[in-house]
Write an enzyme that holds these catalytic residues in place. Structure first.
Site, PDB file in Angstrom:
ATOM      1  N   ASN A 208       0.854  -1.194   0.000  1.00 45.00           N
ATOM      2  CA  ASN A 208       0.000   0.000   0.000  1.00 45.00           C
ATOM      3  C   ASN A 208       0.888   1.241   0.000  1.00 45.00           C
ATOM      4  O   ASN A 208       2.104   1.138   0.047  1.00 45.00           O
ATOM      5  CB  ASN A 208      -0.973  -0.019   1.183  1.00 45.00           C
ATOM      6  CG  ASN A 208      -0.240  -0.028   2.507  1.00 45.00           C
ATOM      7  OD1 ASN A 208       0.461   0.909   2.846  1.00 45.00           O
ATOM      8  ND2 ASN A 208      -0.390  -1.129   3.259  1.00 45.00           N
ATOM      9  N   ASP A 276      -4.744  -5.990   5.010  1.00 37.88           N
ATOM     10  CA  ASP A 276      -5.818  -6.776   5.641  1.00 37.88           C
ATOM     11  C   ASP A 276      -5.752  -8.248   5.234  1.00 37.88           C
ATOM     12  O   ASP A 276      -6.261  -9.099   5.942  1.00 37.88           O
ATOM     13  CB  ASP A 276      -7.176  -6.180   5.273  1.00 37.88           C
ATOM     14  CG  ASP A 276      -7.405  -4.851   5.994  1.00 37.88           C
ATOM     15  OD1 ASP A 276      -7.068  -4.776   7.190  1.00 37.88           O
ATOM     16  OD2 ASP A 276      -7.886  -3.897   5.360  1.00 37.88           O
ATOM     17  N   PRO A 303      -3.897 -11.358  10.679  1.00 41.23           N
ATOM     18  CA  PRO A 303      -4.267 -11.091  12.071  1.00 41.23           C
ATOM     19  C   PRO A 303      -4.388  -9.589  12.264  1.00 41.23           C
ATOM     20  O   PRO A 303      -3.646  -8.823  11.651  1.00 41.23           O
ATOM     21  CB  PRO A 303      -3.070 -11.635  12.866  1.00 41.23           C
ATOM     22  CG  PRO A 303      -1.930 -11.642  11.908  1.00 41.23           C
ATOM     23  CD  PRO A 303      -2.528 -11.887  10.548  1.00 41.23           C
ATOM     24  N   ASP A 304      -5.319  -9.171  13.101  1.00 47.40           N
ATOM     25  CA  ASP A 304      -5.432  -7.744  13.428  1.00 47.40           C
ATOM     26  C   ASP A 304      -4.551  -7.485  14.654  1.00 47.40           C
ATOM     27  O   ASP A 304      -4.878  -7.889  15.772  1.00 47.40           O
ATOM     28  CB  ASP A 304      -6.889  -7.354  13.699  1.00 47.40           C
ATOM     29  CG  ASP A 304      -7.045  -5.845  13.807  1.00 47.40           C
ATOM     30  OD1 ASP A 304      -6.185  -5.198  14.451  1.00 47.40           O
ATOM     31  OD2 ASP A 304      -8.015  -5.314  13.236  1.00 47.40           O
ATOM     32  N   PHE A 323      -4.807   3.892  14.609  1.00 46.81           N
ATOM     33  CA  PHE A 323      -5.116   4.897  13.598  1.00 46.81           C
ATOM     34  C   PHE A 323      -6.295   4.410  12.783  1.00 46.81           C
ATOM     35  O   PHE A 323      -6.517   3.195  12.660  1.00 46.81           O
ATOM     36  CB  PHE A 323      -3.916   5.123  12.671  1.00 46.81           C
ATOM     37  CG  PHE A 323      -2.952   6.129  13.220  1.00 46.81           C
ATOM     38  CD1 PHE A 323      -2.094   5.787  14.251  1.00 46.81           C
ATOM     39  CD2 PHE A 323      -2.924   7.424  12.728  1.00 46.81           C
ATOM     40  CE1 PHE A 323      -1.219   6.718  14.785  1.00 46.81           C
ATOM     41  CE2 PHE A 323      -2.051   8.369  13.252  1.00 46.81           C
ATOM     42  CZ  PHE A 323      -1.197   8.020  14.274  1.00 46.81           C
TER      43      PHE A 323
HETATM   44  N1  CTP Z   1      -4.209  -2.669  12.146  1.00 46.06           N
HETATM   45  C1  CTP Z   1      -3.486  -3.717  12.679  1.00 46.06           C
HETATM   46  N2  CTP Z   1      -3.502  -4.929  12.080  1.00 46.06           N
HETATM   47  C2  CTP Z   1      -4.246  -5.135  10.972  1.00 46.06           C
HETATM   48  C3  CTP Z   1      -4.990  -4.073  10.409  1.00 46.06           C
HETATM   49  C4  CTP Z   1      -4.954  -2.847  11.019  1.00 46.06           C
HETATM   50  O1  CTP Z   1      -2.797  -3.513  13.689  1.00 46.06           O
HETATM   51  N3  CTP Z   1      -4.244  -6.330  10.409  1.00 46.06           N
HETATM   52  C5  CTP Z   1      -4.222  -1.380  12.827  1.00 46.06           C
HETATM   53  C6  CTP Z   1      -3.556  -0.252  12.074  1.00 46.06           C
HETATM   54  O2  CTP Z   1      -2.196  -0.132  12.436  1.00 46.06           O
HETATM   55  C7  CTP Z   1      -4.378   0.954  12.556  1.00 46.06           C
HETATM   56  C8  CTP Z   1      -5.750   0.402  12.799  1.00 46.06           C
HETATM   57  O3  CTP Z   1      -5.563  -0.996  12.961  1.00 46.06           O
HETATM   58  O4  CTP Z   1      -3.902   1.436  13.796  1.00 46.06           O
HETATM   59  C9  CTP Z   1      -6.780   0.677  11.761  1.00 46.06           C
HETATM   60  O5  CTP Z   1      -6.474   0.111  10.557  1.00 46.06           O
HETATM   61  P1  CTP Z   1      -7.450   0.271   9.279  1.00 46.06           P
HETATM   62  O6  CTP Z   1      -6.773  -0.407   8.164  1.00 46.06           O
HETATM   63  O7  CTP Z   1      -7.847   1.694   9.107  1.00 46.06           O
HETATM   64  O8  CTP Z   1      -8.736  -0.469   9.772  1.00 46.06           O
HETATM   65  P2  CTP Z   1      -9.334  -1.825   9.372  1.00 46.06           P
HETATM   66  O9  CTP Z   1      -9.364  -2.658  10.577  1.00 46.06           O
HETATM   67  O10 CTP Z   1      -8.615  -2.352   8.182  1.00 46.06           O
HETATM   68  O11 CTP Z   1     -10.804  -1.419   9.012  1.00 46.06           O
HETATM   69  P3  CTP Z   1     -11.423  -1.033   7.593  1.00 46.06           P
HETATM   70  O12 CTP Z   1     -10.926  -2.065   6.647  1.00 46.06           O
HETATM   71  O13 CTP Z   1     -12.852  -1.058   7.888  1.00 46.06           O
HETATM   72  O14 CTP Z   1     -10.948   0.352   7.264  1.00 46.06           O
END
Ligand code: CTP
Length: 397
Positions: A208, A276, A303-304, A323
């Site tokens: 990205n 993601d 993983p988130d 963020f």
């Molecule tokens: N983040 C993370 N791990 C992931 C995805 C996101 O730690 N796999 C963290 C990012 O570092 C950021 C926050 O989650 O602090 C938000 O990420 P964002 O990409 O905006 O949110 P998403 O969970 O992807 O939601 P959406 O797809 O609905 O925007």
């Protein structure tokens, strides 16, 4: 705080040099010793006699001054002080510092010092906005150089904008902070930053547009407040700041592993733009064009990392900050994201292409906490970082 401290003050050549005289007076009133250095250009704006009279010390001007060298060599001069201050810091001095040049006394002292350096830039607004100065300022911040100002305002050249040197009392405050212990001294914080790369095969990947600039600025701002920073970064285009512990990763899964392996942190800031999804069954060998037609990619969710850490039963940092990069309904989406992921604060920003924020120098943040939403003005990413670092220091107490 300034009583008995020794400041090496380098006065560069700009109209703001006259304010350096007041700065010397203010520092001495507070019990600091000021050793002045005047550049050749600086001496065009203020006289060595005024500087020396106010400082109560000899002014150092020449790299090849044999008497001075016999009394105190320039290496020793650069190290005898508790802090080196450059005011005004001209575009030229910043360029020399960023490029590592050492062709006169001031630039040599700045290269030879083992002390922290605080600069108060002062220049015409167009010079401050010039890509070369932007680049140099980024390099210097990355190197751990502290900044005070420049401020917005009317300039001697008749223009208006950023470039005015900070006022002497603001510089005194910044010197006080730089000499202090730092409110985050002894605290460990974790910052994730940059994009992740998700391989398709050994040469191709999905990525990205994140530059890693905001994450690097946050790590530097936390370091400047005295924190020990673990900086887990994907392949960013902006270099990692000096003075932080860098853990370089490529994929989201590696980033989670590095975050889990880091020492327990009191605050964790998740500034990384984590992919993601990753590609399932990424090939070990380069995928070839052949008769079997177009390749089909399968995806699985990553993983988130933010949610994983926020929802830990044990070892959760006291403060977890995420963020939210949004292109619409910024505050609503960020508020929902905060609740869904279980973090304490979300810094939400609008990354629609017309804002120029993704990959740009500025950011416009809405800070979402349990208490509501705080709207910040559009700021340089370093100012966003400084504001956030100060809030983290306040929250950790
Ligand atoms: N983040 C993370 N791990 C992931 C995805 C996101 O730690 N796999 C963290 C990012 O570092 C950021 C926050 O989650 O602090 C938000 O990420 P964002 O990409 O905006 O949110 P998403 O969970 O992807 O939601 P959406 O797809 O609905 O925007």
């Amino acid at each position: 705080m300034l009583q008995g401290k020794s400041i090496l003050l380098i006065i560069g050549g700009g109209i703001a040099a006259f304010k350096a005289l007041d700065l010397i007076r203010r520092l001495r009133e507070r019990g600091a010793r000021v050793t002045p250095v005047l550049t050749g250009a600086g001496a065009e704006f203020v006289t060595p006699l005024s500087v020396s009279a106010l400082a109560g010390e000899k002014v150092h001007q020449d790299l090849f001054d044999l008497t001075a060298e016999a009394e105190m060599g320039h290496i020793e001069l650069s190290r005898a002080a508790d802090l080196v201050v450059v005011a005004p810091a001209t575009a030229d001095l910043m360029g020399k510092m960023a490029g590592g040049l050492a062709n006169d006394l001031a630039s040599t002292l700045l290269m030879a010092t083992d002390k922290r350096v605080l600069i108060a830039p002062a220049m015409n607004v167009r010079m401050w906005d010039h890509p070369a100065t932007r680049r140099n300022a980024g390099t210097l911040r990355g190197d751990g150089i502290l900044f005070v100002g420049p401020n917005n305002g009317d300039m001697a050249c008749g223009e208006f904008g950023p470039g005015r040197m900070a006022e002497p009392l603001e510089i005194v405050d910044a010197i006080d902070t730089a000499l202090g212990d730092g409110p985050l001294r002894g605290r460990h914080v974790l910052v994730t930053s940059g994009p992740t790369h998700e391989p398709i095969d050994p040469v191709r990947y999905i990525a990205n547009r994140s530059s890693g600039e905001q994450g690097a600025a946050i790590a530097a701002a936390l370091r400047d407040l005295g924190a020990r920073v673990t900086f887990v970064t994907g392949p960013a285009s902006v270099p990692a700041p000096a003075g932080v512990e860098v853990v370089a990763v490529e994929t989201a899964r590696q980033m989670l592993e590095a975050v889990e392996a880091a020492d327990p942190a009191e605050a964790a800031i998740f500034a990384a733009a984590v992919a993601d999804w990753h590609v399932t069954g990424a090939s070990d060998q380069k995928i070839k064009k052949d008769a079997s037609g177009l390749p089909t990619l399968g995806f699985a969710e990553n993983p988130d990392i933010l949610a994983t850490v926020s929802q830990r039963d044990t070892g959760r940092p006291a403060l977890v900050i995420g963020f939210a990069a949004e292109t619409e309904n910024v505050v609503e989406n960020a508020t929902a994201k905060r609740a869904r992921k279980g973090c304490d604060w979300v810094l939400a920003n609008d990354v629609s292409p017309e804002t120029g924020i993704m990959g740009g120098a500025e950011n416009k943040v809405h800070m979402v906490t349990a208490d509501g939403v705080e709207e910040w003005p559009r700021l340089d990413k370093h100012e966003v970082a400084a504001r956030l670092a100060a809030k983290i220091a306040e929250a950790l107490g």
